[in-house]
Write a protein that holds these residues in place. Structure first.
Motif, PDB file in Angstrom:
ATOM      1  N   LEU A   1       0.732  -0.964   0.107  1.00 11.09           N
ATOM      2  CA  LEU A   1      -0.112   0.029   0.076  1.00 11.09           C
ATOM      3  C   LEU A   1       0.951   1.017  -0.034  1.00 11.09           C
ATOM      4  N   ARG A   2       2.239   1.479   0.679  1.00  7.29           N
ATOM      5  CA  ARG A   2       2.646   2.042   0.470  1.00  7.29           C
ATOM      6  C   ARG A   2       3.392   2.573  -0.394  1.00  7.29           C
ATOM      7  N   LEU A   3       3.535   1.932  -1.524  1.00  2.00           N
ATOM      8  CA  LEU A   3       4.608   2.139  -2.630  1.00  2.00           C
ATOM      9  C   LEU A   3       3.688   2.238  -4.355  1.00  2.00           C
ATOM     10  N   ARG A   4       2.024   1.712  -3.486  1.00  2.00           N
ATOM     11  CA  ARG A   4       1.031   2.492  -4.285  1.00  2.00           C
ATOM     12  C   ARG A   4       0.477   4.167  -4.200  1.00  2.00           C
ATOM     13  N   MET A   5       1.294   3.899  -2.810  1.00  2.00           N
ATOM     14  CA  MET A   5       0.370   5.609  -2.415  1.00  2.00           C
ATOM     15  C   MET A   5       1.449   6.361  -2.742  1.00  2.00           C
ATOM     16  N   SER A   6       2.976   6.058  -2.716  1.00  2.00           N
ATOM     17  CA  SER A   6       3.854   6.682  -4.107  1.00  2.00           C
ATOM     18  C   SER A   6       3.976   6.988  -5.512  1.00  2.00           C
ATOM     19  N   ILE A   7       3.171   6.222  -5.716  1.00  2.00           N
ATOM     20  CA  ILE A   7       2.782   6.177  -6.853  1.00  2.00           C
ATOM     21  C   ILE A   7       1.298   6.598  -7.094  1.00  2.00           C
ATOM     22  N   ALA A   8       0.594   6.858  -6.582  1.00  4.29           N
ATOM     23  CA  ALA A   8      -0.556   7.770  -6.719  1.00  4.29           C
ATOM     24  C   ALA A   8      -0.365   9.458  -6.154  1.00  4.29           C
ATOM     25  N   ARG A   9       0.485   9.431  -4.956  1.00  6.77           N
ATOM     26  CA  ARG A   9       0.735  11.414  -4.992  1.00  6.77           C
ATOM     27  C   ARG A   9       1.929  11.368  -6.546  1.00  6.77           C
ATOM     28  N   TRP A  10       2.381  10.726  -6.986  1.00  6.03           N
ATOM     29  CA  TRP A  10       3.111  10.777  -8.253  1.00  6.03           C
ATOM     30  C   TRP A  10       2.200  11.389  -9.066  1.00  6.03           C
ATOM     31  N   LEU A  11       1.869  10.741  -9.967  1.00  7.38           N
ATOM     32  CA  LEU A  11       0.812  10.829 -10.621  1.00  7.38           C
ATOM     33  C   LEU A  11      -0.559  11.637 -10.479  1.00  7.38           C
ATOM     34  N   ALA A  12      -1.231  11.949  -9.004  1.00 10.61           N
ATOM     35  CA  ALA A  12      -2.407  12.691  -8.960  1.00 10.61           C
ATOM     36  C   ALA A  12      -2.489  13.254  -7.969  1.00 10.61           C
ATOM     37  N   LEU A  13      -2.194  13.002  -7.002  1.00  8.70           N
ATOM     38  CA  LEU A  13      -2.361  13.893  -5.106  1.00  8.70           C
ATOM     39  C   LEU A  13      -1.516  14.293  -5.029  1.00  8.70           C
ATOM     40  N   GLY A  14      -0.217  14.603  -5.405  1.00  9.30           N
ATOM     41  CA  GLY A  14       0.963  15.445  -5.583  1.00  9.30           C
ATOM     42  C   GLY A  14       0.237  17.068  -6.164  1.00  9.30           C
ATOM     43  N   LYS A  15      -0.379  16.692  -7.068  1.00  5.07           N
ATOM     44  CA  LYS A  15      -0.766  18.097  -8.435  1.00  5.07           C
ATOM     45  C   LYS A  15      -2.285  18.916  -6.993  1.00  5.07           C
ATOM     46  N   MET A  16      -2.902  18.022  -6.410  1.00  3.20           N
ATOM     47  CA  MET A  16      -3.897  18.304  -5.536  1.00  3.20           C
ATOM     48  C   MET A  16      -3.455  19.258  -4.450  1.00  3.20           C
ATOM     49  N   ALA A  17      -1.947  19.011  -3.986  1.00  3.29           N
ATOM     50  CA  ALA A  17      -1.688  19.594  -2.999  1.00  3.29           C
ATOM     51  C   ALA A  17      -1.354  20.499  -2.838  1.00  3.29           C
ATOM     52  N   LYS A  18      -1.086  20.787  -4.432  1.00  6.13           N
ATOM     53  CA  LYS A  18      -0.349  22.153  -4.699  1.00  6.13           C
ATOM     54  C   LYS A  18      -1.172  23.235  -4.627  1.00  6.13           C
TER      55      LYS A  18
END
Length: 550
Positions: A298-315
């Motif tokens: 799950l931690r690995l999938r979360m890293s990918i999720a942040r990179w692909l989509a969630l990181g943009k929302m954090a901005k």
């Protein structure tokens, strides 16, 4: 050494954190740090100037301004002298401002600008920005020498905060040094904050929630930036890139609505990717809320999720936000869960102006959605026979100024009656169900808690705002502000979706669509964005009558 007064908080924090960026202020289009040395020079100069006017321990001085560096300087100066300051919402009209100034017995007032100065009458005014007939703040604090050293007691009055009041005349809440210091130090022991944090302060400092949060963060040495204006919070977030912030539920509801609106416009493949990322974030958040580490996969999938989509929302919140605190009203569980799934940590708490204000708060590693957390250390909570929440602790106010009967009505045997209805679960977490005085009773004798229904309606992308009515009527109805472009048919679908999960006596039978949203200027909202239910009902009396005529 632990602080006893707010003056102690100021002096000890300055000694422990002689940083180059105690505050951040925007000047000439750029954010500049204010060093500990510069801050101390300004605070002491302001305190000395007040003392030169003959203002000292036990006196009252008002502050009529939106958040800014000078607001904090004036506040700290008052605390060094034992002067009780009286913060006034800058959105209040002149008649209410003058009522507060007279009721409080203010000897002087700090004002933001000429517009605010025009509200205060003949009272001595010191203006942060140039204003005719006032003393310029920079001139006021310059060259006044050292302020007197004042012995201040824990039971001395620290501030008078006038309740914004969803009904009735504002009451002056008397908060002592002990009330505020006990609350801020306890909050510091709970919140994961440090001198490394950068904070954007945008809720009015006249609001006890923002006030105590800023005090706590100052005590820890965090850098505090004051938003230029409520309308400039979004660009200020991008400029400051804060790590921590407090806000009322309406702010988080708007984030929720904006994200859902933007994702609805995405191409199908992109929307699917975002929903996968958010689902992954939701699964990871379940572990974070329990203080547990997620499994490796799950931690690995979360890293990918942040990179692909969630990181943009954090901005959207600057890109560094690690902690969001919600207070000042009930946060919808759906909104809270959604923000957690985007990777944010959201701590919902509960309190009132009369309780300095925090009574309960969730912890970053011990959070229960749908609750406001357990009582903070030193505070006791119990539920009265009629469901009302009662509180006791060192943060409970001294009383209401000049209102002994109102004080006696809410303070009994050391317990403060909050006026809220709630319940404690088996783990001691508090769940708020509604305001006692906002409960509706239909002509059939059925009670309805409107707030949960309103919160569900506002989750629809077609509903901007809503208020449920029906007291002493045959059935509940709603006044709804539609989202831009939403048709009556779409709003009706939103109402029916909410009705599906409601018992028969709570179902919305009719609704009326209003042409404009509720505003502070229009008199329908308090300065802390709470709906003034009675004011709305009065303003739209003819619309409401139309709903029940047939």
């Amino acid at each position: 050494m632990e602080p006893v007064t707010l003056g102690d908080v100021y002096r000890l924090s300055m000694e422990r954190n002689p940083k180059p960026d105690r505050y951040l202020r925007k000047r000439n289009g750029a954010w500049e740090p204010v060093s500990a040395a510069a801050l101390d020079r300004d605070v002491r100069g302001c305190a000395a100037a007040l003392a030169a006017l003959g203002i000292g321990r036990g006196d009252r001085v008002a502050i009529l301004s939106y958040n800014r560096y000078e607001w904090a300087v004036a506040d700290w100066a008052c605390q060094l002298l034992g002067v009780a300051d009286v913060p006034i919402y800058s959105t209040l009209p002149a008649d209410q401002v003058q009522f507060i100034l007279k009721d409080a017995g203010a000897k002087a007032v700090f004002v933001e600008n000429a517009g605010q100065a025009a509200k205060v009458g003949d009272l001595k005014a010191i203006a942060f920005d140039p204003a005719p007939g006032t003393t310029p703040f920079a001139e006021f604090i310059a060259g006044k020498g050292e302020p007197p050293r004042v012995a201040i007691a824990a039971d001395d009055l620290a501030t008078l905060i006038y309740t914004s009041g969803t009904t009735g005349v504002p009451k002056g809440v008397m908060l002592t040094q002990r009330n505020l210091v006990s609350n801020l130090t306890t909050c510091c022991s709970i919140l994961d904050c440090s001198a490394e944090d950068v904070v954007l302060s945008f809720l009015p400092l006249s609001h006890s929630f923002e006030r105590i949060l800023d005090y706590a963060l100052f005590w820890k040495g965090a850098a505090i930036a004051h938003a230029e204006d409520v309308d400039k919070v979004v660009p200020n977030l991008a400029e400051i890139r804060p790590t921590l912030m407090g806000a009322v539920p309406r702010f988080y509801e708007k984030i929720y609505a904006k994200v859902r609106e933007s994702t609805a416009k995405m191409p199908g493949w992109k929307r699917g990717l975002f929903e996968w990322a958010r689902k992954t974030g939701g699964a990871e958040a379940e572990y974070r809320r329990r203080g547990e580490r997620a499994p490796l996969g799950l931690r690995l999938r979360m890293s990918i999720a942040r990179w692909l989509a969630l990181g943009k929302m954090a901005k959207r919140l600057g890109g560094r936000m690690r902690l969001l605190v919600s207070g000042g009203g009930a946060l919808s569980r759906d909104v809270n869960e959604y923000l957690w799934s985007l990777g944010f940590t959201v701590l919902e708490g509960y309190g009132l102006t009369e309780t300095s204000p925090v009574l309960c708060i969730n912890l970053s590693k011990k959070t229960k959605l749908g609750t406001v957390g357990p009582p903070i250390p030193g505070v006791e909570i119990k539920i009265a026979a009629d469901g009302e929440i009662l509180a006791r602790g060192p943060n409970i106010m001294k009383g209401y100024l000049n209102r002994p009967e109102d004080t006696a009505a809410v303070l009994k045997d050391g317990w403060f009656a909050t006026g809220d209805i709630g319940e404690l679960d088996a783990d001691g977490f508090l769940r708020i169900t509604d305001r006692k005085k906002d409960l509706l009773k239909t002509s059939n004798g059925k009670y309805i808690a409107p707030q949960p229904i309103e919160n569900k309606l506002k989750l629809s992308p077609h509903v901007l705002n809503a208020i449920v009515i029906g007291d002493r009527q045959k059935f509940p109805a709603a006044l709804i502000v539609a989202a831009p472009g939403a048709t009556r048919e779409r709003v009706g679908e939103a109402v029916e979706a909410v009705n599906k999960d409601l018992p028969h006596h709570e179902k919305i039978v009719k609704f009326a669509m209003l042409d404009q949203d509720f505003t502070i200027e229009g008199g329908e909202l308090t300065p802390t964005m709470k709906v003034k239910r009675r004011a709305v009902e009065k303003k739209y009396a003819s619309v409401i009558s139309g709903l029940y005529e047939s």
